[in-house]
Design a protein around this motif. Structure first.
Motif, PDB file in Angstrom:
ATOM      1  N   ILE A   3      57.630  21.954  51.742  1.00 53.05           N
ATOM      2  CA  ILE A   3      58.784  22.790  51.443  1.00 53.05           C
ATOM      3  C   ILE A   3      59.088  23.703  52.624  1.00 53.05           C
ATOM      4  CG2 ILE A   3      58.359  22.733  48.954  1.00 53.05           C
ATOM      5  CD1 ILE A   3      57.250  25.572  49.153  1.00 53.05           C
ATOM      6  N   ILE A   4      60.310  24.210  52.653  1.00 52.96           N
ATOM      7  CA  ILE A   4      60.723  25.219  53.626  1.00 52.96           C
ATOM      8  C   ILE A   4      60.980  26.498  52.845  1.00 52.96           C
ATOM      9  CG2 ILE A   4      62.449  25.885  55.355  1.00 52.96           C
ATOM     10  CD1 ILE A   4      61.003  23.295  56.110  1.00 52.96           C
ATOM     11  N   LEU A   5      60.427  27.605  53.317  1.00 49.69           N
ATOM     12  CA  LEU A   5      60.705  28.903  52.712  1.00 49.69           C
ATOM     13  C   LEU A   5      61.559  29.711  53.680  1.00 49.69           C
ATOM     14  CD1 LEU A   5      57.294  30.003  51.161  1.00 49.69           C
ATOM     15  CD2 LEU A   5      59.120  28.654  50.152  1.00 49.69           C
ATOM     16  N   ASP A   6      62.784  29.973  53.284  1.00 50.93           N
ATOM     17  CA  ASP A   6      63.677  30.796  54.088  1.00 50.93           C
ATOM     18  C   ASP A   6      63.061  32.185  54.232  1.00 50.93           C
ATOM     19  OD1 ASP A   6      65.882  31.760  55.451  1.00 50.93           O
ATOM     20  OD2 ASP A   6      67.319  31.385  53.837  1.00 50.93           O
ATOM     21  N   PHE A  10      60.119  35.019  52.022  1.00 52.20           N
ATOM     22  CA  PHE A  10      58.952  35.756  52.505  1.00 52.20           C
ATOM     23  C   PHE A  10      59.188  37.260  52.385  1.00 52.20           C
ATOM     24  CE2 PHE A  10      55.931  37.468  55.566  1.00 52.20           C
ATOM     25  CZ  PHE A  10      54.783  36.789  55.176  1.00 52.20           C
ATOM     26  N   LEU A  11      60.392  37.692  52.696  1.00 51.02           N
ATOM     27  CA  LEU A  11      60.743  39.101  52.520  1.00 51.02           C
ATOM     28  C   LEU A  11      60.578  39.501  51.056  1.00 51.02           C
ATOM     29  CD1 LEU A  11      62.013  41.822  53.405  1.00 51.02           C
ATOM     30  CD2 LEU A  11      64.250  40.755  53.040  1.00 51.02           C
ATOM     31  N   GLY A  12      61.075  38.653  50.145  1.00 47.15           N
ATOM     32  CA  GLY A  12      60.938  38.924  48.719  1.00 47.15           C
ATOM     33  C   GLY A  12      59.493  39.057  48.292  1.00 47.15           C
ATOM     34  N   ALA A  13      58.629  38.226  48.840  1.00 53.00           N
ATOM     35  CA  ALA A  13      57.207  38.303  48.508  1.00 53.00           C
ATOM     36  C   ALA A  13      56.605  39.618  49.008  1.00 53.00           C
ATOM     37  CB  ALA A  13      56.455  37.118  49.104  1.00 53.00           C
ATOM     38  N   CYS A  14      57.029  40.054  50.177  1.00 57.93           N
ATOM     39  CA  CYS A  14      56.502  41.305  50.736  1.00 57.93           C
ATOM     40  C   CYS A  14      56.914  42.523  49.926  1.00 57.93           C
ATOM     41  CB  CYS A  14      56.959  41.469  52.180  1.00 57.93           C
ATOM     42  SG  CYS A  14      56.148  40.364  53.346  1.00 57.93           S
ATOM     43  N   SER A  19      59.551  35.710  41.634  1.00 49.87           N
ATOM     44  CA  SER A  19      59.510  34.290  41.963  1.00 49.87           C
ATOM     45  C   SER A  19      59.136  34.039  43.418  1.00 49.87           C
ATOM     46  CB  SER A  19      60.849  33.630  41.653  1.00 49.87           C
ATOM     47  OG  SER A  19      61.098  33.673  40.271  1.00 49.87           O
ATOM     48  N   ALA A  20      59.628  34.881  44.311  1.00 45.95           N
ATOM     49  CA  ALA A  20      59.275  34.740  45.731  1.00 45.95           C
ATOM     50  C   ALA A  20      57.791  34.993  45.922  1.00 45.95           C
ATOM     51  CB  ALA A  20      60.094  35.700  46.588  1.00 45.95           C
ATOM     52  N   ASN A  21      57.294  36.023  45.274  1.00 50.67           N
ATOM     53  CA  ASN A  21      55.878  36.356  45.347  1.00 50.67           C
ATOM     54  C   ASN A  21      55.029  35.189  44.819  1.00 50.67           C
ATOM     55  OD1 ASN A  21      53.818  38.312  45.921  1.00 50.67           O
ATOM     56  ND2 ASN A  21      53.601  38.594  43.728  1.00 50.67           N
ATOM     57  N   LYS A  22      55.448  34.644  43.689  1.00 49.64           N
ATOM     58  CA  LYS A  22      54.719  33.525  43.079  1.00 49.64           C
ATOM     59  C   LYS A  22      54.728  32.301  43.994  1.00 49.64           C
ATOM     60  CE  LYS A  22      54.925  30.511  39.019  1.00 49.64           C
ATOM     61  NZ  LYS A  22      55.702  30.208  37.780  1.00 49.64           N
ATOM     62  N   LEU A  23      55.861  32.047  44.647  1.00 47.57           N
ATOM     63  CA  LEU A  23      55.963  30.875  45.513  1.00 47.57           C
ATOM     64  C   LEU A  23      55.066  30.998  46.736  1.00 47.57           C
ATOM     65  CD1 LEU A  23      57.154  28.141  46.058  1.00 47.57           C
ATOM     66  CD2 LEU A  23      59.211  29.259  46.919  1.00 47.57           C
ATOM     67  N   VAL A  24      55.067  32.166  47.373  1.00 50.32           N
ATOM     68  CA  VAL A  24      54.184  32.368  48.529  1.00 50.32           C
ATOM     69  C   VAL A  24      52.724  32.267  48.089  1.00 50.32           C
ATOM     70  CG1 VAL A  24      53.409  34.057  50.256  1.00 50.32           C
ATOM     71  CG2 VAL A  24      55.858  33.669  49.894  1.00 50.32           C
ATOM     72  N   MET A  25      52.393  32.837  46.935  1.00 48.30           N
ATOM     73  CA  MET A  25      51.032  32.755  46.417  1.00 48.30           C
ATOM     74  C   MET A  25      50.617  31.299  46.184  1.00 48.30           C
ATOM     75  SD  MET A  25      49.389  34.291  42.893  1.00 48.30           S
ATOM     76  CE  MET A  25      50.237  33.075  41.907  1.00 48.30           C
ATOM     77  N   ARG A  26      51.520  30.506  45.624  1.00 43.70           N
ATOM     78  CA  ARG A  26      51.197  29.103  45.361  1.00 43.70           C
ATOM     79  C   ARG A  26      51.017  28.321  46.662  1.00 43.70           C
ATOM     80  NH1 ARG A  26      53.030  26.972  40.298  1.00 43.70           N
ATOM     81  NH2 ARG A  26      52.064  25.054  41.079  1.00 43.70           N
ATOM     82  N   CYS A  27      51.740  28.708  47.707  1.00 48.45           N
ATOM     83  CA  CYS A  27      51.522  28.092  49.021  1.00 48.45           C
ATOM     84  C   CYS A  27      50.141  28.456  49.549  1.00 48.45           C
ATOM     85  CB  CYS A  27      52.598  28.535  50.009  1.00 48.45           C
ATOM     86  SG  CYS A  27      54.232  27.849  49.695  1.00 48.45           S
ATOM     87  N   LEU A  28      49.758  29.718  49.369  1.00 44.54           N
ATOM     88  CA  LEU A  28      48.434  30.159  49.830  1.00 44.54           C
ATOM     89  C   LEU A  28      47.320  29.490  49.045  1.00 44.54           C
ATOM     90  CD1 LEU A  28      49.080  33.981  50.374  1.00 44.54           C
ATOM     91  CD2 LEU A  28      49.111  32.143  52.064  1.00 44.54           C
ATOM     92  N   GLN A  29      47.592  29.109  47.818  1.00 41.88           N
ATOM     93  CA  GLN A  29      46.608  28.405  46.998  1.00 41.88           C
ATOM     94  C   GLN A  29      46.569  26.910  47.304  1.00 41.88           C
ATOM     95  OE1 GLN A  29      48.046  29.558  43.114  1.00 41.88           O
ATOM     96  NE2 GLN A  29      46.680  31.325  43.025  1.00 41.88           N
ATOM     97  N   PRO A 131      64.027  30.074  44.263  1.00 43.46           N
ATOM     98  CA  PRO A 131      62.641  29.929  43.775  1.00 43.46           C
ATOM     99  C   PRO A 131      62.599  29.620  42.279  1.00 43.46           C
ATOM    100  CG  PRO A 131      62.835  31.905  45.114  1.00 43.46           C
ATOM    101  CD  PRO A 131      64.223  31.363  44.937  1.00 43.46           C
ATOM    102  N   GLU A 132      63.498  30.223  41.515  1.00 43.13           N
ATOM    103  CA  GLU A 132      63.522  29.972  40.070  1.00 43.13           C
ATOM    104  C   GLU A 132      63.871  28.514  39.777  1.00 43.13           C
ATOM    105  OE1 GLU A 132      64.088  34.193  41.003  1.00 43.13           O
ATOM    106  OE2 GLU A 132      65.272  32.456  41.620  1.00 43.13           O
TER     107      GLU A 132
END
Length: 140
Positions: A3-6, A10-14, A19-29, A131-132
């Motif tokens: 996947i590509i994360l715009d 990443f800003l949303g996760a920070c 949903s952005a936070n969850k997506l970055v977390m799932r990438c880290l997992q 992300p949703e």
């Protein structure tokens, strides 16, 4: 799944967007493989340098930089050898589609769907979604 994360994801996760936070977390997992290229990395680093974006962030500057370093360890570096130029409304977003094509990504996840709607050059195998929408599709 690649996947590509715009940068807005990443800003949303920070700043702690769900949903952005969850997506970055799932990438880290290791659930998804984010692709990274030179232009996208430059955008990530540029965003992290804009302190005014992080007024209510849950992470401080050092923690955001550490998150980026950890995230990059989980990314697959992808070189773009051919410029497809899908002619997006925002010229700065063309490289995201090119990265998706070069790395054979299945999804390009962004909050900026409006700018991707009128691509002149279509790539039907790449799904551009929020992300949703991404989680709705991969969990169904």
């Amino acid at each position: 799944m690649k996947i590509i994360l715009d940068t807005n994801i990443f800003l949303g996760a920070c700043i702690g967007q769900g949903s952005a936070n969850k997506l970055v977390m799932r990438c880290l997992q290791g659930d998804f493989v984010p692709l990274m290229g030179a232009a996208l990395l430059a955008e990530y680093e540029d965003i992290l340098g804009r302190e005014h974006l992080f007024g209510n962030a849950r992470l401080n500057q050092v923690e955001r930089e550490e998150l980026l370093d950890i995230f990059l360890d989980h990314c697959q570096w992808t070189r773009i050898y051919y410029a497809w130029r899908p002619n997006l409304r925002d010229e700065g977003d063309n490289h995201l589609v090119e990265l998706a094509v070069a790395g054979n990504a299945r999804y390009l996840v962004t909050y900026n769907l409006r700018d991707f709607k009128n691509m002149e050059l279509k790539f039907p195998e790449i799904r551009i979604c929020s992300p949703e929408q991404f989680f709705d599709e991969v969990q169904s």
